[in-house]
Scaffold this active site. Sequence first.
Site, PDB file in Angstrom:
ATOM      1  N   CYS A  24     -26.379 -55.943  26.401  1.00 51.70           N
ATOM      2  CA  CYS A  24     -26.326 -56.977  25.367  1.00 51.70           C
ATOM      3  C   CYS A  24     -27.249 -56.614  24.195  1.00 51.70           C
ATOM      4  O   CYS A  24     -26.987 -55.655  23.487  1.00 51.70           O
ATOM      5  CB  CYS A  24     -26.645 -58.332  25.969  1.00 51.70           C
ATOM      6  N   HIS A  51     -23.285 -58.864  31.115  1.00 54.78           N
ATOM      7  CA  HIS A  51     -24.409 -59.191  31.994  1.00 54.78           C
ATOM      8  C   HIS A  51     -23.908 -59.379  33.426  1.00 54.78           C
ATOM      9  O   HIS A  51     -22.740 -59.696  33.658  1.00 54.78           O
ATOM     10  CB  HIS A  51     -25.065 -60.507  31.564  1.00 54.78           C
TER      11      HIS A  51
END
Length: 482
Positions: free
Chosen positions: A325, A422
């Site tokens: 991310c 994630h």
Amino acid sequence: MIQGTGSNVGKSMLVAGLARALRKRGLSVAPFKPQNMSNNAAVTSDGGEIGRAQALQARAAGLAPHTDMNPVLLKPETDTGAQVIVQGKRRGTRAAGSFMRDKAGLLEATLESFHRLAAQHDIVLIEGAGSPAETNLRKGDIANMGFAEAAGVPVLLVGDIHRGGVIAQIVGTHTVLEPSDRARIKAFAVNRFRGDLSLFDGGRDDIARWTGWPSLGVVPWFWDAWKLPAEDMMDIASHKGGACKVVVPQLERMANFDDLDPLAAEPAVTVEIVPPGRALPGDADLVLIPGSKSTIGDLAYLRTQGWDIDILAHHRRGGHVLGLCGGYQMLGQSIDDPEGVDGHPGKVAGLGLLDVHTVMAGDKRVTLSAARTLEGDLPVSGYEIHMGRTTGPDCARAWLALEGRAEGATSADGRVRGSYLHGLFTSDAFRAQFLSDLGHQSDLDYDAGVEATLDELAAHLEQYMDVEGLLELAEPIPVPES
């Protein structure tokens, strides 16, 4: 409602264990935290965000995470401002003073969510935040006594003997509370005791005598807590494993560090979170740059610490680097934020280890996701929670197929990778292959380990807490007609 004498006294763990214990007794249980402050968010099936602690508590209760379980989530972006998430959706960024003035409207949202849960379940376990003894925060409070008063719920006060002074913690809280708030507390418990429990009998009795509250237990330290997803990143750093060394720079606005939990649970892996002021160790197998609530700000912070030099040196030595991310965005050639989504508008140079460029624009993407690896076709489950889009030549070497599109980027030498996904390390087959590529083996069933530990925690609380007494404190909640 379980309130604490301070932060990090073990409220979240107690709620998770009690949720599993009551579920085993055949009750329908739901966790609830009116207000949480955390950048470690979980994604719900409808694309909302809640605190990850409430997601673990939901799992303990046998439920899917729902935005009603944490209706107000504050995600700090600066020392004085935070993104405000209400019932799962972003409501904007507020300075601390502005948030304090807006609390009246937020109380309505918390009560709405609470009443929905109360209508659907036998019992709702409510977790407070911080301490009710912060008298300067009582006006407009929605996290502790303010919510307890509005919802009409009884309170169990928990103190932490591990940090010392637990008698003063509990008796002091009794002293500073207003009489009406004090009357809401029906009992107390002492958490995280080490040693011979009988040595605290006198202290327990003194607390009861000075406060008039009965004790619902003195709970010994639960040694396997590290096997559960961590609420605080330093809970991960405290556990040392095997020879495979994963090094993580402790970013100032580090977010979604639950990516580290499955790695920390691996017997072959040591996860080392490096605090500011220390160089990244030169013997790492992998440097993992985690997510961030302020990517550009944390990239500047990373450079201030000299970690950019350490990461580039690690790569020159033949080491592997993974960015997730915000960490993925940092690995690229540049990050462009024309609208000031991440702070002040502008463009900054990245670390240059991936030939990609990120533009901070577009809507925030919050979703559960299922992917497969392009090499080996292994299943990977996880979630996305980010602003920005990343493109460039290294995206042609994507390493995941995510819902019909290529995801991620890989450097030409194959040793640097990035992705927006994630939670990918919770997938056992993928994690085993990833560690194998680093020269280490894994046969861990991560989810089975979490489930077994929740069962052990429930048994621990059944042994040392008066769970029957806790149930006797519970009161029926009149649910307003819709």
